[in-house]
Motif scaffolding. Structure first.
Motif, mmCIF file in Angstrom:
data_model
loop_
_atom_site.group_PDB
_atom_site.id
_atom_site.type_symbol
_atom_site.label_atom_id
_atom_site.label_comp_id
_atom_site.label_asym_id
_atom_site.label_seq_id
_atom_site.Cartn_x
_atom_site.Cartn_y
_atom_site.Cartn_z
ATOM 1 N N ALA A 127 0.758 -1.299 -0.102
ATOM 2 C CA ALA A 127 0.100 -0.048 0.119
ATOM 3 C C ALA A 127 0.843 1.159 0.012
ATOM 4 O O ALA A 127 0.725 2.098 0.835
ATOM 5 N N SER A 128 1.724 1.333 -0.867
ATOM 6 C CA SER A 128 2.441 2.572 -1.237
ATOM 7 C C SER A 128 1.504 3.750 -1.867
ATOM 8 O O SER A 128 0.147 3.687 -2.408
ATOM 9 N N ILE A 129 2.060 4.935 -1.389
ATOM 10 C CA ILE A 129 1.259 6.115 -1.619
ATOM 11 C C ILE A 129 1.828 7.122 -2.649
ATOM 12 O O ILE A 129 3.367 7.311 -2.566
ATOM 13 N N LYS A 130 1.050 7.838 -3.284
ATOM 14 C CA LYS A 130 1.593 9.006 -4.140
ATOM 15 C C LYS A 130 0.785 10.112 -4.344
ATOM 16 O O LYS A 130 -0.632 9.648 -4.400
ATOM 17 N N LEU A 131 1.408 11.339 -4.212
ATOM 18 C CA LEU A 131 0.346 12.470 -4.606
ATOM 19 C C LEU A 131 0.787 12.729 -5.771
ATOM 20 O O LEU A 131 1.841 13.777 -6.192
ATOM 21 N N SER A 132 0.174 12.677 -7.033
ATOM 22 C CA SER A 132 0.667 12.885 -8.413
ATOM 23 C C SER A 132 0.096 14.171 -9.210
ATOM 24 O O SER A 132 0.410 14.404 -10.182
ATOM 25 N N PHE A 166 6.482 6.766 -5.429
ATOM 26 C CA PHE A 166 5.590 6.223 -4.627
ATOM 27 C C PHE A 166 6.345 6.010 -3.305
ATOM 28 O O PHE A 166 7.421 5.581 -3.406
ATOM 29 N N TYR A 167 5.670 6.502 -2.083
ATOM 30 C CA TYR A 167 6.420 6.151 -0.752
ATOM 31 C C TYR A 167 5.955 4.834 -0.300
ATOM 32 O O TYR A 167 4.612 4.663 -0.510
ATOM 33 N N GLU A 168 6.874 4.363 0.170
ATOM 34 C CA GLU A 168 6.454 2.696 0.528
ATOM 35 C C GLU A 168 5.635 2.563 1.904
ATOM 36 O O GLU A 168 5.428 3.759 2.673
ATOM 37 N N ALA A 169 4.782 1.492 2.038
ATOM 38 C CA ALA A 169 3.795 1.559 3.260
ATOM 39 C C ALA A 169 4.599 1.807 4.379
ATOM 40 O O ALA A 169 3.905 2.496 5.417
#
Length: 249
Positions: A127-132, A166-169
């Motif tokens: 569940a990595s996250i990104k604000l694109s 992408f930043y890791e969970a």
């Protein structure tokens, strides 16, 4: 498969699941349905706790629907479009029940805002996250208040500026977005269910009063998020953004 929002209530636990075949990206109609379903569950006396999840196993939410984004031709339509996530976040904020987030896969843009608006969030290591948003000439204006509230200004600013990464969970867990990160979806589901069942043993009035305290200082969000939606609605009409969006047609 068709897009959907569905709810299932068992033993005072409401499980709300949304799905869209395009990596759980959310068009306006699905966002509206999701906001309404959260509100209805919050007002249901047969519900003590809500679990929020998405269908599939690879992506929790890919953010806003690009098909709708590309089709925006005026500022008012843009504001209405970006208000979709604002309405979901505000429904979660106002909901009198605790909302547990179950984040099984990658989440982008507005999806990070939804995860941040849960009261307690668990995830898998995928569940990595990104604000694109900056990539297409706008910014995470609508969702940033929820992300900032959960993760702090520094972490929110970092992922908003670094729009390609992408930043890791586990990074998201360290910054406060996730309470726990699990190896598998099966482990995640087991933990979420057990936690929800345990919350059901608590006094609902106590949980309601706690939620009010947790969300203190956000009474202005109806107006704030509407103002932020207007900013995005204006920027999506910029020459920069229009040229960038042509690449996705």
């Amino acid at each position: 498969m068709e897009a959907y929002v569905k709810i299932e209530i068992n033993n005072y636990i409401a499980t709300i699941e949304f799905f869209h075949p395009e990596q759980n990206s959310l068009p306006s109609d699905v966002l509206k349905n999701l906001a309404n379903t959260i509100t209805e569950a919050g007002n249901n006396d047969q519900v003590k706790v809500i679990i929020l999840k998405s269908g599939g196993d690879r992506t929790f939410c890919a953010g806003a629907s690009f098909k709708e984004l590309i089709a925006i031709n005026d500022a008012e339509t843009g504001k209405v479009f970006f208000s979709g996530f604002a309405n979901v976040i505000n429904a979660m904020r106002k909901c009198p029940k605790f909302i547990i987030g179950r984040i099984q896969g990658k989440t982008v843009g507005g999806g990070v805002g939804i995860a941040s608006a849960t009261d307690y969030c668990m995830a898998t290591k995928f569940a990595s996250i990104k604000l694109s948003e900056l990539n297409v000439g706008i910014g995470p204006f609508v969702v940033s208040p929820a992300i900032e509230r959960k993760m702090g200004v520094s972490a929110m600013s970092q992922i908003a500026i670094d729009a390609n990464t992408f930043y890791e969970a586990n990074w998201a867990r360290e910054k406060g977005l996730y309470a726990y990160v699990f190896e598998t979806i099966e482990e995640l589901d087991e933990a979420v269910q057990k936690f929800a069942e345990h919350l059901c043993t608590y006094n609902p009035e106590a949980m309601l009063e706690m939620k009010k305290i947790f969300w203190r200082g956000t009474d202005n969000w109806d107006n704030l998020l509407a103002e932020r939606a207007a900013i995005s609605g204006r920027l999506v009409l910029s020459d920069f953004t229009k040229e960038t969006l042509k690449k996705f047609k």
